[in-house]
Motif scaffolding. Structure first.
Motif, PDB file in Angstrom:
ATOM      1  N   GLN A 183       0.833  -1.226   0.000  1.00  0.00           N
ATOM      2  CA  GLN A 183       0.000   0.000   0.000  1.00  0.00           C
ATOM      3  C   GLN A 183       0.861   1.267   0.000  1.00  0.00           C
ATOM      4  OE1 GLN A 183      -2.711   0.119   3.257  1.00  0.00           O
ATOM      5  NE2 GLN A 183      -4.486   0.164   1.906  1.00  0.00           N
ATOM      6  N   LYS A 205       3.929   1.521  -0.937  1.00  0.00           N
ATOM      7  CA  LYS A 205       4.687   1.609  -2.197  1.00  0.00           C
ATOM      8  C   LYS A 205       3.889   2.380  -3.236  1.00  0.00           C
ATOM      9  CE  LYS A 205       7.907  -2.252  -2.649  1.00  0.00           C
ATOM     10  NZ  LYS A 205       8.008  -3.627  -3.108  1.00  0.00           N
ATOM     11  N   TRP A 206       2.567   2.043  -3.304  1.00  0.00           N
ATOM     12  CA  TRP A 206       1.694   2.748  -4.255  1.00  0.00           C
ATOM     13  C   TRP A 206       1.609   4.231  -3.928  1.00  0.00           C
ATOM     14  CZ3 TRP A 206       0.337   1.416  -8.854  1.00  0.00           C
ATOM     15  CH2 TRP A 206       0.259   0.087  -9.204  1.00  0.00           C
ATOM     16  N   ARG A 207       1.532   4.478  -2.594  1.00  0.00           N
ATOM     17  CA  ARG A 207       1.429   5.875  -2.167  1.00  0.00           C
ATOM     18  C   ARG A 207       2.647   6.672  -2.651  1.00  0.00           C
ATOM     19  NH1 ARG A 207       1.278   6.163   3.739  1.00  0.00           N
ATOM     20  NH2 ARG A 207      -0.507   4.788   3.591  1.00  0.00           N
ATOM     21  N   LEU A 240       4.615   5.918  -5.122  1.00  0.00           N
ATOM     22  CA  LEU A 240       4.608   6.031  -6.591  1.00  0.00           C
ATOM     23  C   LEU A 240       3.722   7.190  -7.047  1.00  0.00           C
ATOM     24  CD1 LEU A 240       5.787   4.586  -9.082  1.00  0.00           C
ATOM     25  CD2 LEU A 240       3.648   3.313  -9.232  1.00  0.00           C
ATOM     26  N   PHE A 241       2.490   7.303  -6.431  1.00  0.00           N
ATOM     27  CA  PHE A 241       1.576   8.402  -6.794  1.00  0.00           C
ATOM     28  C   PHE A 241       2.177   9.762  -6.450  1.00  0.00           C
ATOM     29  CE2 PHE A 241      -2.017   5.243  -6.812  1.00  0.00           C
ATOM     30  CZ  PHE A 241      -2.287   5.393  -8.154  1.00  0.00           C
TER      31      PHE A 241
END
Ligand code: UDH
Ligand code: NGS
Length: 373
Positions: A5, A7-9, A11-12
């Motif tokens: 989770q 990691k996605w944050r 990336l965004f």
């Protein structure tokens, strides 16, 4: 451990930052700043040549001029606009240039610095008047650029150097009066260009012909960031017909030393019932050969006082009162050299040691000329 989770944050967040940077980069103002910095880096290529000043070699098409068809029995006029005009000229000051080289590059220039287009009758007869003393290094560069520049414009022209004899304080405007009278004595010139020795024209669309009113040609100099420094500025290079010149009683004879004489001439234009014309800022571009104030040309402390009296003095001091003695007249391969005694503030025949030159400006102790090449 970093969870999937977060990691996605990250990336965004990273993509978001990139988006903001891209939006900033695409803004017009930013683009301008980037282009400005790119230009700074392009300015020097290590060879000393200024790459930001684009333009063609002033000699690029001169051989085409020399090949112009020989004159038939009846000479026809040259075209209204010369086909040899190319626009921007690349100007740089290479070391080691000699007058002999300039002469070799201008085979059609004859004794006294005269030229006529080979294949047609020029529509214009222009004399170039250059006030001079102790600036041979600048003169060489000016001749290098000016001869092909004028030939590209298909002018019938002559170059006159008016050389002030002796060491007394320099007088630019009086030398121009001498140049006017002596050039007109030789030929019926229809236009006279009064030209500082250190100004090189950078665009041959700045044609060396006269207008209906006195023309200020050096409108955009590099030292003023290619802008007119002030509205009434008339310095550097100006062009007048003999009629304009006589209407304003020529130039003042009594400005000894640096400054103000060009402003006086500008005022005389309107006192003579005329106005100043100018070429476009795009064409009237000049590069100045950098230097400091010369020995013998100290700032004239009386200039503001004199300027305030031009309205009263212009008819009493000018072409009608210019007193001088010609020391010599030499017809050299690239120019006519007129050496002249213009006397001192005390008069023509007062020996220089008896006359007191203008005092040295205490704010300018360093009077040594400095030349860049
Ligand atoms: N000139 C000479 N020899 C001299 C002085 C002047 O030949 O000793 C001629 C030359 O043609 C020159 C012109 O007069 O281009 C004008 O003089 P200048 O170049 O000294 O004047 P300019 O205003 O430059 O172009 C002065 C630079 C220092 C100004 C400092 C005052 N703020
Ligand atoms: C003015 C001078 C002019 C001179 C001009 C540009 O102030 O003679 O500056 O000077 N007028 C007076 O001093 C009254 S320059 O920047 O080229 O040194 O031509």
């Amino acid at each position: 451990m970093v969870s999937i989770q977060s990691k996605w944050r990250y990336l965004f967040m990273f993509l978001g930052v990139q988006l903001v940077v891209m939006a900033l980069l695409s803004r017009e103002g930013y683009q301008k700043r980037v282009t400005y910095f790119i230009r700074i880096f392009r300015k020097s290529d290590g060879s000393g040549r200024n790459l930001s000043a684009s333009g063609s070699d002033v000699y690029a098409n001169l051989s085409a001029l020399a090949r112009a068809p020989p004159s038939s029995e009846v000479m026809t006029y040259c075209p209204q606009t010369s086909p040899y005009i190319r626009g921007p000229i690349h100007v740089s000051f290479p070391s080691g240039l000699t007058l002999a080289q300039v002469q070799r590059k201008n085979p059609l220039v004859v004794r006294g610095g005269r030229y006529r287009p080979p294949g047609c009758e020029s529509r214009h007869r222009t004399a170039i008047i250059i006030p001079h003393r102790n600036r041979e290094h600048h003169l060489k560069f000016l001749l290098y650029y000016l001869h092909p520049f004028l030939q590209r414009q298909q002018l019938n022209y002559g170059i006159y150097i008016v050389h002030q004899a002796g060491n007394y304080t320099f007088n630019r405007a009086k030398l121009m009066n001498v140049g006017f009278r002596e050039a007109m004595r030789e030929e019926d010139w229809d236009c006279l260009f009064f030209h500082d020795v250190d100004l090189i024209p950078e665009d041959d669309r700045n044609t060396y012909v006269c207008d209906a009113n006195p023309k200020h040609a050096a409108i955009a100099m590099d030292k003023f960031f290619y802008k007119l420094p002030y509205n009434l500025y008339f310095g550097g290079v100006s062009a007048l017909t003999p009629l304009h010149y006589l209407k304003m009683n020529g130039f003042p004879n009594n400005y000894w030393g640096w400054g103000g004489e060009d402003d006086d001439i500008g005022v005389r234009v309107s006192l003579g019932g005329m106005h100043i014309t100018r070429p476009s800022v795009k064409f009237g571009r000049y590069k100045m050969i950098k230097h400091k104030l010369d020995k013998g040309n100290d700032i004239n402390p009386k200039r503001f006082n004199m300027l305030s009296k031009t309205r009263q003095s212009w008819k009493l001091d000018g072409m009608n009162t210019a007193e001088y003695e010609i020391v010599s007249r030499q017809y050299l391969p690239l120019y006519t050299n007129i050496t002249v005694n213009i006397g001192t503030e005390a008069g023509l025949h007062v020996p220089p040691e008896a006359a007191q030159p203008a005092p040295v400006d205490p704010a300018k102790p360093d009077q040594e000329p400095l030349v860049n090449s």
